[in-house]
Scaffold this motif. Sequence first.
Motif, PDB file in Angstrom:
ATOM      1  N   ILE A   1       0.825  -1.111   0.107  1.00 34.66           N
ATOM      2  CA  ILE A   1      -0.123  -0.060  -0.077  1.00 34.66           C
ATOM      3  C   ILE A   1       1.036   1.292  -0.045  1.00 34.66           C
ATOM      4  O   ILE A   1       1.403   1.524   1.024  1.00 34.66           O
TER       5      ILE A   1
ATOM      6  N   THR B   1      -1.222   4.770  -3.545  1.00 33.79           N
ATOM      7  CA  THR B   1      -1.871   5.856  -2.937  1.00 33.79           C
ATOM      8  C   THR B   1      -1.484   7.065  -3.476  1.00 33.79           C
ATOM      9  O   THR B   1      -2.126   8.139  -3.125  1.00 33.79           O
TER      10      THR B   1
ATOM     11  N   PRO C   1      -1.258  12.704  -5.025  1.00 36.99           N
ATOM     12  CA  PRO C   1      -1.977  11.748  -4.239  1.00 36.99           C
ATOM     13  C   PRO C   1      -3.291  10.986  -5.305  1.00 36.99           C
ATOM     14  O   PRO C   1      -3.925  11.788  -5.819  1.00 36.99           O
TER      15      PRO C   1
ATOM     16  N   THR D   1      -9.220   9.396  -2.549  1.00 42.18           N
ATOM     17  CA  THR D   1      -9.741   8.243  -1.649  1.00 42.18           C
ATOM     18  C   THR D   1     -10.871   7.379  -2.243  1.00 42.18           C
ATOM     19  O   THR D   1     -10.562   5.972  -1.605  1.00 42.18           O
TER      20      THR D   1
ATOM     21  N   ILE E   1      -8.714   4.651  -3.832  1.00 39.18           N
ATOM     22  CA  ILE E   1      -8.170   3.753  -3.176  1.00 39.18           C
ATOM     23  C   ILE E   1      -9.151   2.763  -2.409  1.00 39.18           C
ATOM     24  O   ILE E   1      -8.789   1.530  -2.436  1.00 39.18           O
TER      25      ILE E   1
ATOM     26  N   THR F   1       2.625  -1.013   4.566  1.00 40.58           N
ATOM     27  CA  THR F   1       2.308   0.412   4.097  1.00 40.58           C
ATOM     28  C   THR F   1       3.813   1.263   3.691  1.00 40.58           C
ATOM     29  O   THR F   1       4.777   0.514   4.423  1.00 40.58           O
TER      30      THR F   1
ATOM     31  N   LEU G   1       2.620   7.652   2.736  1.00 40.02           N
ATOM     32  CA  LEU G   1       0.898   8.171   2.941  1.00 40.02           C
ATOM     33  C   LEU G   1       1.111   9.708   2.992  1.00 40.02           C
ATOM     34  O   LEU G   1       1.181  10.013   4.133  1.00 40.02           O
TER      35      LEU G   1
ATOM     36  N   LEU H   1      -5.305  10.286   3.541  1.00 38.91           N
ATOM     37  CA  LEU H   1      -4.878   8.827   3.210  1.00 38.91           C
ATOM     38  C   LEU H   1      -4.697   7.836   3.947  1.00 38.91           C
ATOM     39  O   LEU H   1      -5.102   6.748   3.699  1.00 38.91           O
TER      40      LEU H   1
ATOM     41  N   THR I   1      -8.023   6.695   5.057  1.00 34.94           N
ATOM     42  CA  THR I   1      -8.708   5.767   4.161  1.00 34.94           C
ATOM     43  C   THR I   1      -7.994   4.530   4.121  1.00 34.94           C
ATOM     44  O   THR I   1      -8.550   3.378   4.099  1.00 34.94           O
ATOM     45  N   VAL I   2      -6.599   4.395   4.265  1.00 35.19           N
ATOM     46  CA  VAL I   2      -5.939   2.965   4.534  1.00 35.19           C
ATOM     47  C   VAL I   2      -6.439   2.312   5.787  1.00 35.19           C
ATOM     48  O   VAL I   2      -6.626   0.993   5.699  1.00 35.19           O
TER      49      VAL I   2
END
Length: 272
Positions: A11, A41, A56, A59, A62, A80, A83, A88, A91-92
């Motif tokens: 990610i 991302t 970016p 969202t 993503i 990850t 970010l 972001l 959202t992750v």
Amino acid sequence: MTNSYPQALTIAGSDSDGSAGMQADLHTFFARGIYGASVMTACVAGNSYGIHASVPMPTDFIDQEFADLADDYQIRASKTGMLADSALIETVVKNYQKADFGPLVVDPVIMTKHGNQLLEESAFNTLRTDLLPLATVLTPNFYEAEKIAEMSIKNDDDMVLATKKMQAMGAKNIITKGSHADTNQQEVRDYVLLESGEGFWLSEPYHETDRVNGTGDTLSACITAELAKGTPMKKAIQIAKQFVNAAIGEPIEVGHKFGPINHWAALDRQLS
């Protein structure tokens, strides 16, 4: 059997020169015998001279990436990378908590190995309060450890204390990477604290080179790959340290300035 082959997820942002970010993660997954999937991302435009632009991902895009992977793949471990902002990160976190994507390796990507901050302060606070507690493994560099633990690290005792502080914030297993500031150093020493409470040092020879792009990405990706294969945590971390050291020690000539490490250097070696 469907989905029987081990799969891992990165990610992260896409680096156009292939030396770091998502590309370094996927190189590592391939080298360690893992099928790699990705949630993009951000997109970064750059080369061996530096980064020149970044964008970016929306969202909602993503969200869709996560949903599509969850509908079809059996992700056994995730990691990850960088970010870019609080939105972001949130959202992750939301999507990772909904999906069954295995243990999470968090490469915090807050500061460079030279101490330059990459993440705005508001995003850092979100990372520390929302993402860090989800980390099965946390892999901060020296300066990131100082930032997260809110203390200066001047010796081995300080590094141990900082690592314990980060574990108290929720991260289960931590590898705190040593400083590269000493121009005369002969080795790189990292401190590892496992969820069980066991702590130990890892040491590998220091290589004087400017071909080190993607080292942090590769370390965290290698741990992720090993966890996806079912490797025990301690061994996964040890293998990752050896893998990265081999990749730095046998550089490839790509680009003019700050080049990538060599993910193929350890392919014919037995790592343990």
